[in-house]
Design a protein around this motif. Sequence first.
Motif, PDB file in Angstrom:
ATOM      1  N   VAL A 139     -59.427  25.055  47.898  1.00 38.30           N
ATOM      2  CA  VAL A 139     -59.521  26.486  47.616  1.00 38.30           C
ATOM      3  C   VAL A 139     -60.987  26.772  47.315  1.00 38.30           C
ATOM      4  O   VAL A 139     -61.615  26.070  46.522  1.00 38.30           O
ATOM      5  CB  VAL A 139     -58.640  26.901  46.412  1.00 38.30           C
ATOM      6  CG1 VAL A 139     -58.779  28.397  46.123  1.00 38.30           C
ATOM      7  CG2 VAL A 139     -57.181  26.539  46.661  1.00 38.30           C
ATOM      8  N   TRP A 154     -52.865  26.612  43.020  1.00 37.42           N
ATOM      9  CA  TRP A 154     -54.312  26.743  42.838  1.00 37.42           C
ATOM     10  C   TRP A 154     -54.793  28.154  43.165  1.00 37.42           C
ATOM     11  O   TRP A 154     -55.734  28.660  42.543  1.00 37.42           O
ATOM     12  CB  TRP A 154     -55.067  25.696  43.656  1.00 37.42           C
ATOM     13  CG  TRP A 154     -55.020  24.337  43.023  1.00 37.42           C
ATOM     14  CD1 TRP A 154     -54.414  23.214  43.510  1.00 37.42           C
ATOM     15  CD2 TRP A 154     -55.582  23.953  41.756  1.00 37.42           C
ATOM     16  NE1 TRP A 154     -54.569  22.169  42.623  1.00 37.42           N
ATOM     17  CE2 TRP A 154     -55.282  22.589  41.550  1.00 37.42           C
ATOM     18  CE3 TRP A 154     -56.311  24.629  40.775  1.00 37.42           C
ATOM     19  CZ2 TRP A 154     -55.690  21.898  40.403  1.00 37.42           C
ATOM     20  CZ3 TRP A 154     -56.717  23.940  39.636  1.00 37.42           C
ATOM     21  CH2 TRP A 154     -56.402  22.588  39.466  1.00 37.42           C
ATOM     22  N   GLN A 155     -54.160  28.819  44.129  1.00 37.94           N
ATOM     23  CA  GLN A 155     -54.532  30.224  44.399  1.00 37.94           C
ATOM     24  C   GLN A 155     -54.268  31.078  43.159  1.00 37.94           C
ATOM     25  O   GLN A 155     -55.090  31.926  42.790  1.00 37.94           O
ATOM     26  CB  GLN A 155     -53.743  30.771  45.598  1.00 37.94           C
ATOM     27  CG  GLN A 155     -54.130  30.159  46.917  1.00 37.94           C
ATOM     28  CD  GLN A 155     -55.507  30.579  47.410  1.00 37.94           C
ATOM     29  OE1 GLN A 155     -56.124  31.523  46.919  1.00 37.94           O
ATOM     30  NE2 GLN A 155     -56.016  29.848  48.377  1.00 37.94           N
ATOM     31  N   TYR A 174     -47.423  19.196  47.631  1.00 40.82           N
ATOM     32  CA  TYR A 174     -48.524  19.735  48.441  1.00 40.82           C
ATOM     33  C   TYR A 174     -48.416  21.259  48.533  1.00 40.82           C
ATOM     34  O   TYR A 174     -49.388  21.977  48.274  1.00 40.82           O
ATOM     35  CB  TYR A 174     -48.493  19.092  49.824  1.00 40.82           C
ATOM     36  CG  TYR A 174     -49.531  19.616  50.780  1.00 40.82           C
ATOM     37  CD1 TYR A 174     -50.873  19.288  50.631  1.00 40.82           C
ATOM     38  CD2 TYR A 174     -49.169  20.430  51.846  1.00 40.82           C
ATOM     39  CE1 TYR A 174     -51.834  19.762  51.517  1.00 40.82           C
ATOM     40  CE2 TYR A 174     -50.119  20.912  52.737  1.00 40.82           C
ATOM     41  CZ  TYR A 174     -51.447  20.575  52.563  1.00 40.82           C
ATOM     42  OH  TYR A 174     -52.391  21.049  53.442  1.00 40.82           O
ATOM     43  N   GLN A 175     -47.228  21.757  48.882  1.00 40.11           N
ATOM     44  CA  GLN A 175     -47.031  23.212  48.991  1.00 40.11           C
ATOM     45  C   GLN A 175     -47.194  23.881  47.622  1.00 40.11           C
ATOM     46  O   GLN A 175     -47.757  24.973  47.523  1.00 40.11           O
ATOM     47  CB  GLN A 175     -45.654  23.524  49.594  1.00 40.11           C
ATOM     48  CG  GLN A 175     -45.511  23.091  51.050  1.00 40.11           C
ATOM     49  CD  GLN A 175     -46.513  23.750  51.983  1.00 40.11           C
ATOM     50  OE1 GLN A 175     -46.962  24.868  51.762  1.00 40.11           O
ATOM     51  NE2 GLN A 175     -46.881  23.028  53.038  1.00 40.11           N
ATOM     52  N   ARG A 187     -53.135  14.121  52.492  1.00 39.87           N
ATOM     53  CA  ARG A 187     -53.569  15.498  52.689  1.00 39.87           C
ATOM     54  C   ARG A 187     -54.316  16.007  51.471  1.00 39.87           C
ATOM     55  O   ARG A 187     -54.189  15.469  50.374  1.00 39.87           O
ATOM     56  CB  ARG A 187     -52.374  16.393  52.986  1.00 39.87           C
ATOM     57  CG  ARG A 187     -51.763  16.060  54.323  1.00 39.87           C
ATOM     58  CD  ARG A 187     -50.755  17.083  54.744  1.00 39.87           C
ATOM     59  NE  ARG A 187     -49.549  16.971  53.928  1.00 39.87           N
ATOM     60  CZ  ARG A 187     -48.518  17.812  54.000  1.00 39.87           C
ATOM     61  NH1 ARG A 187     -48.548  18.819  54.834  1.00 39.87           N
ATOM     62  NH2 ARG A 187     -47.460  17.646  53.243  1.00 39.87           N
ATOM     63  N   THR A 188     -55.053  17.085  51.703  1.00 40.05           N
ATOM     64  CA  THR A 188     -55.909  17.670  50.679  1.00 40.05           C
ATOM     65  C   THR A 188     -55.700  19.177  50.630  1.00 40.05           C
ATOM     66  O   THR A 188     -55.548  19.809  51.672  1.00 40.05           O
ATOM     67  CB  THR A 188     -57.394  17.356  51.004  1.00 40.05           C
ATOM     68  OG1 THR A 188     -57.562  15.946  51.012  1.00 40.05           O
ATOM     69  CG2 THR A 188     -58.339  17.972  50.003  1.00 40.05           C
ATOM     70  N   VAL A 189     -55.683  19.722  49.434  1.00 38.90           N
ATOM     71  CA  VAL A 189     -55.661  21.173  49.232  1.00 38.90           C
ATOM     72  C   VAL A 189     -57.076  21.586  48.845  1.00 38.90           C
ATOM     73  O   VAL A 189     -57.669  20.990  47.932  1.00 38.90           O
ATOM     74  CB  VAL A 189     -54.668  21.569  48.120  1.00 38.90           C
ATOM     75  CG1 VAL A 189     -54.810  23.051  47.772  1.00 38.90           C
ATOM     76  CG2 VAL A 189     -53.245  21.245  48.528  1.00 38.90           C
ATOM     77  N   LYS A 246     -50.900  24.176  46.914  1.00 38.99           N
ATOM     78  CA  LYS A 246     -51.514  25.243  47.716  1.00 38.99           C
ATOM     79  C   LYS A 246     -51.252  26.605  47.077  1.00 38.99           C
ATOM     80  O   LYS A 246     -52.152  27.431  46.991  1.00 38.99           O
ATOM     81  CB  LYS A 246     -50.963  25.216  49.150  1.00 38.99           C
ATOM     82  CG  LYS A 246     -51.564  24.122  49.997  1.00 38.99           C
ATOM     83  CD  LYS A 246     -50.918  23.984  51.360  1.00 38.99           C
ATOM     84  CE  LYS A 246     -50.914  25.238  52.176  1.00 38.99           C
ATOM     85  NZ  LYS A 246     -50.349  25.024  53.535  1.00 38.99           N
ATOM     86  N   PHE A 247     -50.040  26.818  46.625  1.00 35.15           N
ATOM     87  CA  PHE A 247     -49.668  28.073  45.974  1.00 35.15           C
ATOM     88  C   PHE A 247     -50.287  28.167  44.579  1.00 35.15           C
ATOM     89  O   PHE A 247     -50.893  29.168  44.209  1.00 35.15           O
ATOM     90  CB  PHE A 247     -48.143  28.175  45.890  1.00 35.15           C
ATOM     91  CG  PHE A 247     -47.660  29.366  45.122  1.00 35.15           C
ATOM     92  CD1 PHE A 247     -47.608  30.622  45.706  1.00 35.15           C
ATOM     93  CD2 PHE A 247     -47.257  29.238  43.795  1.00 35.15           C
ATOM     94  CE1 PHE A 247     -47.163  31.727  44.998  1.00 35.15           C
ATOM     95  CE2 PHE A 247     -46.809  30.341  43.080  1.00 35.15           C
ATOM     96  CZ  PHE A 247     -46.769  31.587  43.680  1.00 35.15           C
ATOM     97  N   SER A 289     -57.150  16.020  46.386  1.00 34.76           N
ATOM     98  CA  SER A 289     -56.857  15.088  47.475  1.00 34.76           C
ATOM     99  C   SER A 289     -55.887  14.010  47.018  1.00 34.76           C
ATOM    100  O   SER A 289     -55.837  13.659  45.841  1.00 34.76           O
ATOM    101  CB  SER A 289     -58.159  14.444  47.966  1.00 34.76           C
ATOM    102  OG  SER A 289     -58.793  13.766  46.895  1.00 34.76           O
ATOM    103  N   GLU A 292     -61.075  20.905  45.335  1.00 31.26           N
ATOM    104  CA  GLU A 292     -60.405  20.043  46.305  1.00 31.26           C
ATOM    105  C   GLU A 292     -59.470  19.112  45.540  1.00 31.26           C
ATOM    106  O   GLU A 292     -59.903  18.419  44.621  1.00 31.26           O
ATOM    107  CB  GLU A 292     -61.440  19.235  47.076  1.00 31.26           C
ATOM    108  CG  GLU A 292     -60.858  18.251  48.054  1.00 31.26           C
ATOM    109  CD  GLU A 292     -61.940  17.498  48.802  1.00 31.26           C
ATOM    110  OE1 GLU A 292     -61.913  16.254  48.788  1.00 31.26           O
ATOM    111  OE2 GLU A 292     -62.836  18.150  49.391  1.00 31.26           O
TER     112      GLU A 292
END
Length: 137
Positions: free
Chosen positions: A13, A121-122, A114-115, A9-11, A118-119, A104, A102
């Motif tokens: 932003v 990098w924001q 992963y989660q 999977r990839t994040v 996501k948090f 990856s 990105e």
Amino acid sequence: MNATAQELRTVVVERDFPHPPERLWRALTQPHRLDAWLMQNDFLPVAGHRFNFRADWGAVDCVVTEVKPQRTLAYTWSAYGLESIVTWTLEPSSSGTHLRMEQSGFRPDQEQAYQGAKFGWQKFFDALEQVLPREAA
């Protein structure tokens, strides 16, 4: 067990900034500027350069893999069993710069990482948004 490419999977932003690519490039590549919004580091924008990011929770080992000034920057990101690649892409826009990050390489068994990415990098993008206006043009 090795994950196949389809399972990774990839994040991603993406955000638009009202600043020219040159200013974002400096924020992405100058160690003292990276300190201000990402983490302490010994980064150099040179392909093959080994560096790390340091925070109170630990360190990330990295190697620069691609440098196209004011366009693309990529490096490996290795920490706590995660072997990933972070790629930054800068696209000039009518209002400034469209910045895309990105990360990856997240395996299915790395849900927490992963989660967290996501948090995280924001939050990093929010910090970058705060420090950019204070930078000298």
